[in-house]
Design a protein around this motif. Structure first.
Motif, short mmCIF file in Angstrom:
data_model
loop_
_atom_site.label_atom_id
_atom_site.label_comp_id
_atom_site.label_asym_id
_atom_site.label_seq_id
_atom_site.Cartn_x
_atom_site.Cartn_y
_atom_site.Cartn_z
N GLN A 25 0.40 -1.50 0.24
CA GLN A 25 -0.27 -0.58 -0.01
C GLN A 25 0.94 1.64 -0.06
O GLN A 25 0.32 2.29 -0.40
N ARG A 31 2.19 1.16 -3.70
CA ARG A 31 1.55 2.13 -4.38
C ARG A 31 1.38 3.75 -4.51
O ARG A 31 1.14 4.28 -5.01
N ASP A 32 0.53 4.32 -2.76
CA ASP A 32 0.84 5.56 -2.60
C ASP A 32 1.96 6.38 -2.95
O ASP A 32 1.81 7.52 -3.41
#
Length: 305
Positions: A167, A170-171
């Motif tokens: 995550q 991806r951020d």
């Protein structure tokens, strides 16, 4: 397309070992270019030559319109650099690290810039947290905030997401694409194939040599690999036997399936012939970047040897 970077024939040696060999590349403004290759392949050395931190033994070129040999100080002022390891002050808070960076760069409107960086990277609520107590993903955000605080025109990222959860990765990439959309040119070294596919284009370097250049699709297409996907009970255990045949350049289990690639389609078909029987099923498939890179690696020699 205006070139943010255009270099030719760069060479660099350390202790008699040639780390970068006749490297040439052109990168357009606002592009995200991924540098891929095995450990020790010269990616970090190349990045440092492009931003003026290292002087090449030979070769020439420009970055941001400045000569990399004679105007490296101008390039460094306009470049943000995020190193492999977290290199900020762990005993300072998030906000104090940004304030320190603002003073080092002699920026105007320091408080305003620091506040904007805290908000943009989602760090505002952690402004008083010591940098050393941040998790890997939050350290990454802080490092990116510091690297872009002075609004550079070029951003160099050296394996920036190693050890970071999916995550957070991806951020991070969402932020990089947002910056590139504003005109920032980004060079990023990575070992992650999914990250390479998020770049606008890629450069594959192995032991100092540039082996492939273009978009992910162009690099895959140029390799002209034949690839098969095998399915069936126990097929994942065939990789060891298949790799004994020189026509098989890669045989890797993907879950309960087997991915097999080779550059000679006819020879690969012959290698698979003994296994084209029940309960195994084989279907042609598109090669991946991983297939291509293993193929490219088979044709180069480690320069430590």
């Amino acid at each position: 397309m205006t070139a943010a970077i255009a270099v030719e024939g760069l060479n660099k040696s350390f202790g008699g070992r040639r780390v970068v060999r006749d490297f040439s590349i052109e990168v357009g403004e606002g592009r995200i270019t991924g540098f891929l290759g095995p450990n020790g392949s010269g990616k970090t050395t190349t990045l440092r030559m492009l931003c003026g931190l290292l002087t090449p033994d030979s070769g020439h070129g420009t970055a941001l319109g400045y000569d990399i040999l004679t105007e490296s100080d101008e390039i460094k002022r306009r470049t943000g650099y995020m190193t492999q390891r977290f290199s900020l002050y762990e005993d300072l808070t998030v906000e104090e690290n940004l304030q320190f960076a603002a003073r080092i760069h002699e920026l105007d409107r320091r408080a305003e810039r620091v506040e904007a960086a805290l908000e943009q990277l989602g760090l505002a609520e952690r402004r008083r947290q010591l940098a050393g107590t941040l998790s890997g993903g939050w350290k990454q955000r802080l490092a990116l905030a510091v690297a872009t605080l002075h609004e550079p025109s070029l951003l160099l990222l050296d394996e920036p997401t190693a050890g970071v959860d999916p995550q957070a990765r991806r951020d991070f990439w969402d932020e990089i694409h947002a910056l590139a959309a504003k005109g920032l040119t980004v060079l990023v070294s990575t070992h992650y194939m999914d990250e390479a596919e998020r770049c606008h284009d890629i450069a594959y370097i192995a032991y100092g040599k540039l082996l492939a250049r273009g978009t992910a699709e162009e690099v895959i297409g140029a390799a002209r690999l034949s690839t098969w996907r095998g399915e069936g009970p126990g097929i994942d255990r065939l990789s060891h036997d298949l790799l004994k045949d020189p026509a098989v350049e890669m045989a890797a289990p993907f879950g309960l399936a087997l991915h097999v690639s080779g550059s000679d389609a006819a020879a690969l078909d012959r290698a698979l012939a003994p296994y084209r029987r029940p309960p195994f099923r084989w279907t042609p498939t598109e090669p991946t970047l991983e297939d291509v890179f293993i193929h490219l690696m088979s044709g180069v020699e480690d320069n430590f040897r």
